[in-house]
Design a protein around this motif. Structure first.
Motif, PDB file in Angstrom:
ATOM      1  N   GLY A  65     -18.321  65.752  31.551  1.00 32.07           N
ATOM      2  CA  GLY A  65     -19.026  64.575  30.770  1.00 32.07           C
ATOM      3  C   GLY A  65     -18.032  63.307  30.553  1.00 32.07           C
ATOM      4  N   GLY A  66     -18.780  62.386  29.700  1.00 36.58           N
ATOM      5  CA  GLY A  66     -17.973  61.269  29.417  1.00 36.58           C
ATOM      6  C   GLY A  66     -18.787  60.483  28.633  1.00 36.58           C
ATOM      7  N   ASP A  70     -22.336  65.332  27.790  1.00 35.78           N
ATOM      8  CA  ASP A  70     -21.869  66.429  28.164  1.00 35.78           C
ATOM      9  C   ASP A  70     -23.314  66.656  29.095  1.00 35.78           C
ATOM     10  N   ILE A  82     -23.258  59.322  31.630  1.00 39.37           N
ATOM     11  CA  ILE A  82     -21.952  59.962  32.126  1.00 39.37           C
ATOM     12  C   ILE A  82     -21.657  59.253  33.462  1.00 39.37           C
ATOM     13  N   HIS A  86     -18.291  56.903  34.131  1.00 42.79           N
ATOM     14  CA  HIS A  86     -17.383  57.260  35.111  1.00 42.79           C
ATOM     15  C   HIS A  86     -17.010  56.146  36.241  1.00 42.79           C
ATOM     16  N   ARG A 284     -16.981  65.442  27.079  1.00 37.38           N
ATOM     17  CA  ARG A 284     -17.745  64.200  26.593  1.00 37.38           C
ATOM     18  C   ARG A 284     -16.933  63.024  26.057  1.00 37.38           C
TER      19      ARG A 284
END
Length: 395
Positions: A65-66, A70, A82, A86, A284
């Motif tokens: 995630g990010g 998630d 996500i 990124h 996340r």
């Protein structure tokens, strides 16, 4: 047609100090190491890199995630968030990664993933799911939820392979479990990368796993047995086995926290450079400034704290995934492992592309490959991210 000129072009072997790359219809059509640039025209745009590094896009084959989302949220907007988060840090391709969960949640993940594919226009592209679990050793579970850890049973995984194999790129499991060797062979038969993970295996069990098709060590050192004694005799654990065996590639969480400097240097000394793959294992909280978060689904995930640039379980006894982004991995390998820039970039581009069988599509700057490209400075600060020949991020 676009040409990126005046760039330091990173190849798997070296940095071309001055050159240009030409892109048309989302593909690279020319790469040259020269300061004689093409001529601009109405149909040919020139972009001056100003001496920045031009790199293949980063490929993250283990990411959860990010940006506060998630993949286990099972929400299309979470997937897109996500991917876009990124992309700002250089990731142009990824394998959305699950966690050990109840089967109903996993089955829902397949549906949401498939629906997200056509909607992902501005983020890192998805190249298949990475199923992390649920077939793990309980003693090496780390932050994996013990409620759902179990042994591989054909009654469970065969329907998944039948219905969803086209969506799965890799599957991680512990090779010493009852039924895990049969499981490994079946996964490989379907063209899915089989990886060993969260394992208490000793050398003899790892060898059997390799013979059954296990080819990648999931986050080496993390959730993995080391040397142990049984009745005064020493046995090599999964860590030593993966370092020793040439038939196993290794992925590492190169955030500088999961593996401090001596471990990074040891891995680079023992394993061939083309057998090392960098991953974020990001959860996340990556790309955010939060101090508390959740690992896994918002519904039944595990609470974690974020401190010291890493996620931890609340009792601080175990890490719970990283909060790293891909640019940080390159900085870590250059500054702490002492690698040349081209070597570090190879571990996040050409190496993961090869192990996924995508080396003829992505992972290097070469004629005919997809134009997934990055421009970054000496500190690996991403300035531009291009996916399929189109800029999706510009600082």
């Amino acid at each position: 047609m676009i040409s990126i000129i005046n760039a330091k072009i990173i190849t798997p072997y070296r940095v071309l100090e001055k050159g240009f790359v030409t892109i048309e219809d989302g593909r690279i059509i020319d790469v040259q190491a020269t300061d004689k640039w093409p001529t601009a025209s109405a149909n040919h745009q020139l972009i001056d890199a100003g001496g920045l590094y031009l790199s293949p896009g980063f490929i993250d084959i283990h990411i959860h995630g990010g940006g506060g989302s998630d993949f286990m949220d099972n929400d299309i907007d979470a997937y897109l968030n996500i991917a876009e988060t990124h992309a700002r840090y250089g990731t142009t391709a990824m394998l959305p990664t699950t966690l050990t969960s109840e089967q109903a949640l996993l089955l829902e993940t397949f549906k949401v993933y498939e629906q997200s594919l056509s909607k992902n226009k501005n983020g890192a592209q998805f190249y298949g799911l990475h199923l992390e679990g649920p077939y793990f050793a309980m003693e090496q579970r780390g932050a994996q939820d013990p409620r759902y850890i179990r042994n591989p049973e054909p009654e469970e995984y065969e329907p998944i392979l039948r219905d969803y194999k086209h969506l799965i790129a890799r599957w991680s499991a512990a090779p010493e479990l009852p039924g895990a060797l049969t499981f490994g062979r079946r996964v490989c038969e379907e063209g899915i990368l089989c990886a060993l993970a969260h394992t208490d295996a000793v050398y003899e069990e790892v060898v059997k796993g390799v013979e059954a098709g296990y080819r990648l060590a999931t986050h080496l050192y993390s959730g993995m047995s080391g040397m142990t004694r049984r009745n005064a005799y020493r046995y090599a654990g999964a860590i030593e086995s993966c370092l020793l065996l040439d038939d196993i590639d290794v992925e590492i969480i190169a955030d500088g926290t999961h593996l401090p400097e001596p471990f990074l240097k040891l891995i680079c000394k023992v394993k061939a450079k083309n057998q090392i793959i960098l991953i974020t294992d990001a959860m996340r909280a990556a790309g955010t400034n939060v101090t508390e978060s959740i690992l896994g689904s918002k519904v039944n995930g595990l609470p974690v704290v974020v401190e010291d640039d890493v996620a931890k379980l609340p009792d601080r006894k175990s890490f719970a995934g990283s909060v790293a982004t891909a640019d940080r991995l390159i900085r870590t390998m250059r500054n702490k492992a002492g690698l040349e820039l081209a070597e570090a970039v190879q571990m996040l581009t050409a190496n993961p592309a090869r192990i996924l069988g995508l080396q003829h599509q992505i992972g290097t700057i070469a004629k005919g490959l997809k134009a997934d490209l990055l421009l970054f400075d000496e500190d690996i600060q991403i300035q531009k991210t291009m996916i399929n020949g189109r800029f999706v991020y510009e600082k």
